[in-house]
Every structure is written in structure tokens, then in C-alpha cells.
Design a protein around this motif. Structure first.
Motif, PDB file in Angstrom:
ATOM      1  N   LEU A   1      67.422  36.381  65.416  1.00  0.00           N
ATOM      2  CA  LEU A   1      67.977  35.038  65.846  1.00  0.00           C
ATOM      3  C   LEU A   1      69.131  35.455  66.431  1.00  0.00           C
ATOM      4  CD1 LEU A   1      67.750  33.581  62.026  1.00  0.00           C
ATOM      5  CD2 LEU A   1      66.132  33.780  63.877  1.00  0.00           C
TER       6      LEU A   1
ATOM      7  N   ALA B   1      72.000  32.528  66.038  1.00  0.00           N
ATOM      8  CA  ALA B   1      72.546  32.420  64.994  1.00  0.00           C
ATOM      9  C   ALA B   1      74.286  32.371  64.876  1.00  0.00           C
ATOM     10  CB  ALA B   1      72.133  33.289  63.802  1.00  0.00           C
TER      11      ALA B   1
ATOM     12  N   VAL C   1      78.082  33.319  61.090  1.00  0.00           N
ATOM     13  CA  VAL C   1      77.313  34.560  60.186  1.00  0.00           C
ATOM     14  C   VAL C   1      78.642  34.776  59.314  1.00  0.00           C
ATOM     15  CG1 VAL C   1      75.978  36.416  60.142  1.00  0.00           C
ATOM     16  CG2 VAL C   1      75.528  34.900  61.784  1.00  0.00           C
TER      17      VAL C   1
ATOM     18  N   PHE D   1      74.491  31.671  57.221  1.00  0.00           N
ATOM     19  CA  PHE D   1      74.500  31.345  58.929  1.00  0.00           C
ATOM     20  C   PHE D   1      73.924  30.083  59.187  1.00  0.00           C
ATOM     21  CE2 PHE D   1      70.283  33.424  57.746  1.00  0.00           C
ATOM     22  CZ  PHE D   1      69.499  32.870  58.862  1.00  0.00           C
ATOM     23  N   ARG D   2      74.420  29.657  60.466  1.00  0.00           N
ATOM     24  CA  ARG D   2      73.601  28.509  60.943  1.00  0.00           C
ATOM     25  C   ARG D   2      72.940  28.820  62.052  1.00  0.00           C
ATOM     26  NH1 ARG D   2      77.524  23.107  61.781  1.00  0.00           N
ATOM     27  NH2 ARG D   2      76.765  22.683  59.599  1.00  0.00           N
ATOM     28  N   LEU D   3      72.053  27.793  62.282  1.00  0.00           N
ATOM     29  CA  LEU D   3      70.894  27.958  63.461  1.00  0.00           C
ATOM     30  C   LEU D   3      70.546  26.797  64.131  1.00  0.00           C
ATOM     31  CD1 LEU D   3      69.138  30.415  64.852  1.00  0.00           C
ATOM     32  CD2 LEU D   3      67.416  29.644  63.514  1.00  0.00           C
TER      33      LEU D   3
END
Length: 127
Positions: free
Chosen positions: A23, A26, A29, A43-45
Motif C-alpha cells: 500500500l 497509505a 501510519v 493507517f488511512r488509505l
């Protein structure tokens, strides 16, 4: 922190783990490695990331930080979020030990129940 997020899953025979996706997009994290507690990460995606579909409740997440292996996690929650900069998936995970503990405790319970049932069937008591 220069963290790398890798999505993994058990192979079809459940005898190993396969790498599914890296990823690269991402962000945010983070991970916590507390003493005497389960490790966690998040985490953010971006929701429109083509690899977002690989994140499922059965996914495993491997975290590396500056080339150092941190841990292997199991996805706990996947929440959609929107802010000024776009639409995202916020992912929270717990160390894979939680999954292993659940499996072991389930096995112990089933074995104990089986033994008790077996003893009662044979006219014996376990007390």
C-alpha cells in the motif's frame, strides 16, 4: 517515520501466508507496542486507491518502519471517512496474537467439551 504497509492473506490451504499488495498510498501510519498488551496499528488509505479492495476483515497487515520489521496484524475495523482532502478508509488492526489466542482458546474449549461429553456418554463423570 517511513512506514511500509503490506497486505497479506492466508493461502488457500492455510499452510502459509501470501503477500497480496504493497500500500504505497497509505498515510497516517502509526503503531503502538505496549508492554503486557496487544500491539495495535492504524493507517488511512484513499478510498479510490485500486488496492483498497484488498483490505478485508480477514486481511493481515505487515508493518515495516525504516526497513525494520515491526509486526504482523489482523484487521479489526475498516471505516469510511471524509474530510476536506477526500474520501478515505481508516483501518485499525490488532497484533495477530489476538487471532492465535482466539483459535487456541476455542480449541481448548471444544476439546474440554468433547472430553466431558465423551465421559458422560460412557457413564463416567468428570467431577
Amino acid at each position: 517515520m517511513d512506514a511500509t504497509v503490506i497486505i497479506k492473506q492466508f493461502n488457500s490451504t492455510r499452510t502459509g501466508i501470501d503477500t497480496i499488495a504493497y500500500l504505497e498510498n497509505a498515510i497516517n501510519v502509526g503503531y503502538k507496542l505496549p508492554v503486557n498488551d496487544l500491539y495495535t496499528c492504524s493507517f488511512r488509505l484513499p478510498a479510490d486507491d485500486p488496492k483498497a479492495s484488498y483490505i478485508t476483515p480477514t486481511s493481515l497487515v505487515e508493518i515495516w518502519d525504516n526497513g525494520e520489521y515491526i509486526a504482523l496484524y489482523l484487521v479489526d475495523t475498516i471505516q469510511e471517512a471524509t474530510d476536506d482532502s477526500g474520501h478515505y478508509l481508516d483501518v485499525s488492526c490488532t497484533h495477530v496474537r489476538k487471532f492465535l489466542q482466539r483459535r487456541v482458546l476455542y480449541s481448548i474449549t471444544m476439546t474440554t467439551l468433547y472430553q466431558k461429553t465423551d465421559c458422560h456418554m460412557n457413564g463416567l463423570t468428570t467431577e
